[in-house]
Motif scaffolding. Structure first.
Motif, PDB file in Angstrom:
ATOM      1  N   VAL A   1       0.863  -1.112  -0.127  1.00 24.47           N
ATOM      2  CA  VAL A   1      -0.040   0.144   0.023  1.00 24.47           C
ATOM      3  C   VAL A   1       0.889   1.214   0.096  1.00 24.47           C
ATOM      4  CG1 VAL A   1      -1.845   1.162   1.171  1.00 24.47           C
ATOM      5  CG2 VAL A   1      -1.571  -1.075   1.242  1.00 24.47           C
ATOM      6  N   MET A   2       0.810   2.028  -1.224  1.00 20.43           N
ATOM      7  CA  MET A   2       1.544   3.190  -1.355  1.00 20.43           C
ATOM      8  C   MET A   2       1.045   4.401  -0.974  1.00 20.43           C
ATOM      9  SD  MET A   2       3.446   2.340  -5.082  1.00 20.43           S
ATOM     10  CE  MET A   2       1.903   2.083  -5.714  1.00 20.43           C
ATOM     11  N   PRO A   3       1.261   4.902   0.297  1.00 18.82           N
ATOM     12  CA  PRO A   3       0.588   6.278   0.749  1.00 18.82           C
ATOM     13  C   PRO A   3       0.330   7.338  -0.462  1.00 18.82           C
ATOM     14  CG  PRO A   3       2.294   5.780   2.200  1.00 18.82           C
ATOM     15  CD  PRO A   3       2.686   4.863   1.132  1.00 18.82           C
ATOM     16  N   GLN A   4      -0.914   7.888  -0.269  1.00 18.08           N
ATOM     17  CA  GLN A   4      -1.174   8.909  -1.407  1.00 18.08           C
ATOM     18  C   GLN A   4      -0.375   9.865  -1.598  1.00 18.08           C
ATOM     19  OE1 GLN A   4      -4.898  10.482  -1.428  1.00 18.08           O
ATOM     20  NE2 GLN A   4      -4.677  12.200  -3.098  1.00 18.08           N
ATOM     21  N   ALA A   5       0.497  10.634  -0.499  1.00 18.00           N
ATOM     22  CA  ALA A   5       1.354  11.626  -0.674  1.00 18.00           C
ATOM     23  C   ALA A   5       2.669  11.183  -1.182  1.00 18.00           C
ATOM     24  CB  ALA A   5       1.897  12.065   0.808  1.00 18.00           C
ATOM     25  N   PHE A   6       3.127   9.820  -1.052  1.00 18.47           N
ATOM     26  CA  PHE A   6       4.199   9.292  -1.800  1.00 18.47           C
ATOM     27  C   PHE A   6       4.074   9.350  -3.226  1.00 18.47           C
ATOM     28  CE2 PHE A   6       6.552   6.928   1.905  1.00 18.47           C
ATOM     29  CZ  PHE A   6       6.382   7.651   2.772  1.00 18.47           C
ATOM     30  N   ARG A   7       2.874   8.612  -3.654  1.00 14.55           N
ATOM     31  CA  ARG A   7       2.531   8.388  -5.093  1.00 14.55           C
ATOM     32  C   ARG A   7       2.408   9.776  -5.704  1.00 14.55           C
ATOM     33  NH1 ARG A   7      -1.909   5.545  -2.801  1.00 14.55           N
ATOM     34  NH2 ARG A   7      -3.347   7.016  -4.112  1.00 14.55           N
ATOM     35  N   GLU A   8       1.595  10.778  -5.306  1.00 15.57           N
ATOM     36  CA  GLU A   8       1.664  12.098  -5.533  1.00 15.57           C
ATOM     37  C   GLU A   8       3.100  12.663  -5.878  1.00 15.57           C
ATOM     38  OE1 GLU A   8      -0.667  14.532  -3.062  1.00 15.57           O
ATOM     39  OE2 GLU A   8      -2.538  13.360  -3.921  1.00 15.57           O
ATOM     40  N   VAL A   9       4.124  12.669  -5.053  1.00 13.31           N
ATOM     41  CA  VAL A   9       5.485  13.242  -5.340  1.00 13.31           C
ATOM     42  C   VAL A   9       6.145  12.746  -6.285  1.00 13.31           C
ATOM     43  CG1 VAL A   9       7.832  13.151  -4.207  1.00 13.31           C
ATOM     44  CG2 VAL A   9       5.725  13.801  -2.700  1.00 13.31           C
ATOM     45  N   VAL A  10       6.134  11.252  -6.531  1.00  9.40           N
ATOM     46  CA  VAL A  10       6.593  10.531  -7.572  1.00  9.40           C
ATOM     47  C   VAL A  10       5.874  10.261  -8.902  1.00  9.40           C
ATOM     48  CG1 VAL A  10       8.400   9.398  -5.831  1.00  9.40           C
ATOM     49  CG2 VAL A  10       6.231   8.161  -6.711  1.00  9.40           C
ATOM     50  N   GLY A  11       4.792  10.640  -9.065  1.00  8.56           N
ATOM     51  CA  GLY A  11       3.700  10.725 -10.127  1.00  8.56           C
ATOM     52  C   GLY A  11       3.496   9.130 -10.600  1.00  8.56           C
ATOM     53  N   ILE A  12       3.080   8.305  -9.322  1.00 11.87           N
ATOM     54  CA  ILE A  12       2.503   7.061  -9.588  1.00 11.87           C
ATOM     55  C   ILE A  12       0.789   7.196  -9.876  1.00 11.87           C
ATOM     56  CG2 ILE A  12       2.131   4.810  -8.702  1.00 11.87           C
ATOM     57  CD1 ILE A  12       4.848   4.998  -7.392  1.00 11.87           C
ATOM     58  N   GLY A  13       0.352   6.794 -11.054  1.00  9.87           N
ATOM     59  CA  GLY A  13      -0.919   6.744 -11.052  1.00  9.87           C
ATOM     60  C   GLY A  13      -1.599   5.329 -11.454  1.00  9.87           C
ATOM     61  N   GLU A  14      -2.256   4.949 -12.219  1.00  7.29           N
ATOM     62  CA  GLU A  14      -2.969   3.724 -12.465  1.00  7.29           C
ATOM     63  C   GLU A  14      -1.961   2.436 -12.750  1.00  7.29           C
ATOM     64  OE1 GLU A  14      -5.819   4.162 -15.430  1.00  7.29           O
ATOM     65  OE2 GLU A  14      -7.080   5.513 -14.169  1.00  7.29           O
ATOM     66  N   ARG A  15      -0.691   2.796 -13.046  1.00  6.42           N
ATOM     67  CA  ARG A  15       0.337   1.676 -13.337  1.00  6.42           C
ATOM     68  C   ARG A  15       1.583   2.229 -12.784  1.00  6.42           C
ATOM     69  NH1 ARG A  15      -1.651  -2.052 -15.608  1.00  6.42           N
ATOM     70  NH2 ARG A  15       0.113  -3.485 -16.094  1.00  6.42           N
ATOM     71  N   ALA A  16       2.544   1.196 -12.425  1.00  8.78           N
ATOM     72  CA  ALA A  16       3.670   1.312 -11.895  1.00  8.78           C
ATOM     73  C   ALA A  16       4.869   0.235 -12.457  1.00  8.78           C
ATOM     74  CB  ALA A  16       3.873   1.443 -10.426  1.00  8.78           C
ATOM     75  N   MET A  17       5.932   0.765 -12.463  1.00 11.75           N
ATOM     76  CA  MET A  17       7.067  -0.124 -12.952  1.00 11.75           C
ATOM     77  C   MET A  17       7.862  -0.461 -11.670  1.00 11.75           C
ATOM     78  SD  MET A  17       8.549  -2.061 -15.325  1.00 11.75           S
ATOM     79  CE  MET A  17       8.028  -1.505 -16.840  1.00 11.75           C
ATOM     80  N   ALA A  18       7.993  -1.685 -11.393  1.00 10.59           N
ATOM     81  CA  ALA A  18       9.064  -2.325 -10.103  1.00 10.59           C
ATOM     82  C   ALA A  18      10.507  -2.759 -10.867  1.00 10.59           C
ATOM     83  CB  ALA A  18       8.259  -3.121  -9.421  1.00 10.59           C
ATOM     84  N   VAL A  19      11.474  -2.260 -10.293  1.00  7.34           N
ATOM     85  CA  VAL A  19      12.721  -2.457 -10.971  1.00  7.34           C
ATOM     86  C   VAL A  19      13.544  -3.025  -9.643  1.00  7.34           C
ATOM     87  CG1 VAL A  19      14.738  -1.715 -12.397  1.00  7.34           C
ATOM     88  CG2 VAL A  19      12.274  -0.857 -12.642  1.00  7.34           C
ATOM     89  N   GLY A  20      14.029  -4.007  -9.678  1.00  9.72           N
ATOM     90  CA  GLY A  20      15.026  -4.562  -8.823  1.00  9.72           C
ATOM     91  C   GLY A  20      16.380  -4.048  -8.944  1.00  9.72           C
ATOM     92  N   MET A  21      17.027  -3.292  -7.883  1.00  5.85           N
ATOM     93  CA  MET A  21      18.205  -2.704  -7.998  1.00  5.85           C
ATOM     94  C   MET A  21      18.974  -3.417  -6.929  1.00  5.85           C
ATOM     95  SD  MET A  21      17.875  -0.244 -10.360  1.00  5.85           S
ATOM     96  CE  MET A  21      19.180   1.093  -9.899  1.00  5.85           C
ATOM     97  N   ASN A  22      19.208  -4.532  -6.840  1.00  2.00           N
ATOM     98  CA  ASN A  22      20.371  -5.259  -6.085  1.00  2.00           C
ATOM     99  C   ASN A  22      19.574  -5.094  -4.503  1.00  2.00           C
ATOM    100  OD1 ASN A  22      22.109  -7.149  -5.238  1.00  2.00           O
ATOM    101  ND2 ASN A  22      23.478  -5.826  -5.099  1.00  2.00           N
ATOM    102  N   SER A  23      19.982  -4.056  -3.954  1.00  2.00           N
ATOM    103  CA  SER A  23      19.747  -3.820  -2.436  1.00  2.00           C
ATOM    104  C   SER A  23      18.403  -2.964  -2.400  1.00  2.00           C
ATOM    105  CB  SER A  23      20.680  -2.980  -1.791  1.00  2.00           C
ATOM    106  OG  SER A  23      20.807  -1.811  -2.311  1.00  2.00           O
ATOM    107  N   ARG A  24      17.497  -2.706  -3.314  1.00  2.00           N
ATOM    108  CA  ARG A  24      16.107  -2.053  -3.266  1.00  2.00           C
ATOM    109  C   ARG A  24      15.390  -2.476  -4.475  1.00  2.00           C
ATOM    110  NH1 ARG A  24      19.611   2.233  -4.502  1.00  2.00           N
ATOM    111  NH2 ARG A  24      19.319   3.089  -6.567  1.00  2.00           N
TER     112      ARG A  24
END
Length: 173
Positions: A107-130
């Motif tokens: 569950v991504m808080p709305q304030a977090f989504r707004e800051v980074v521009g996440i809408g109806e779709r998101a891309m999750a990318v593994g970056m080794n440690s995150r």
């Protein structure tokens, strides 16, 4: 595969529902921490740099590694200046622990989504440690590294490896 234990690798596109919930891929779930009640979780942060504005998802070890940057002077917080404290406040204002719900969703808080521009779709990318979670538009328009295959010139593994084009490629020529 213990040598991959705790690592986040790969990328996947996910829908985000109206409540800001997004499924986390099983390969990512295996690298998250388990709390006292057996729920998977970690720490969620906002990366605020304009060229890389996204969410960061850490397990405990990854978050500790990131916090070491504060302690080792990557951000000069030892000087006790207002600027140093401002950087620290900016980071921790948008940092929160999380646990996945019973369906394996974050569950991504709305304030977090707004800051980074996440809408109806998101891309999750593994970056080794995150894991980085990007809004689709930002992801598609992000700065790319020199070695990144561009969208306009998709990598054709058959041609690069000396193989022949597939039957469907041959039929279109």
């Amino acid at each position: 595969m213990s040598f991959l234990s705790g690592r986040f690798l790969g990328a996947s596109d996910h829908p985000v529902d109206q409540k800001g919930r997004m499924s986390i891929a099983k390969r990512f779930q295996t690298a998250l921490d388990c709390d006292e009640e057996g729920r998977l979780g970690g720490v969620l942060c906002v990366e605020r740099r304009q060229d890389a504005r996204c969410l960061w998802v850490f397990n405990g070890a990854g978050f500790d590694k990131e916090m070491d940057k504060f302690d080792t002077g990557a951000l000069d917080l030892e000087g006790d200046s207002d600027a140093d404290h401002g950087e620290q406040r900016d980071f921790f204002e948008f940092t929160a622990p999380f646990t996945l719900d019973n369906s394996g969703r974050l569950v991504m808080p709305q304030a977090f989504r707004e800051v980074v521009g996440i809408g109806e779709r998101a891309m999750a990318v593994g970056m080794n440690s995150r894991i980085e979670i990007w809004g689709i538009e930002r992801w598609e328009n992000r700065p790319r590294g020199q070695r990144s295959p561009s969208k306009s010139a998709p990598l054709n593994t058959a041609q690069q490896s000396g193989g022949s084009p597939s039957a469907s490629e041959g039929a279109s020529s």
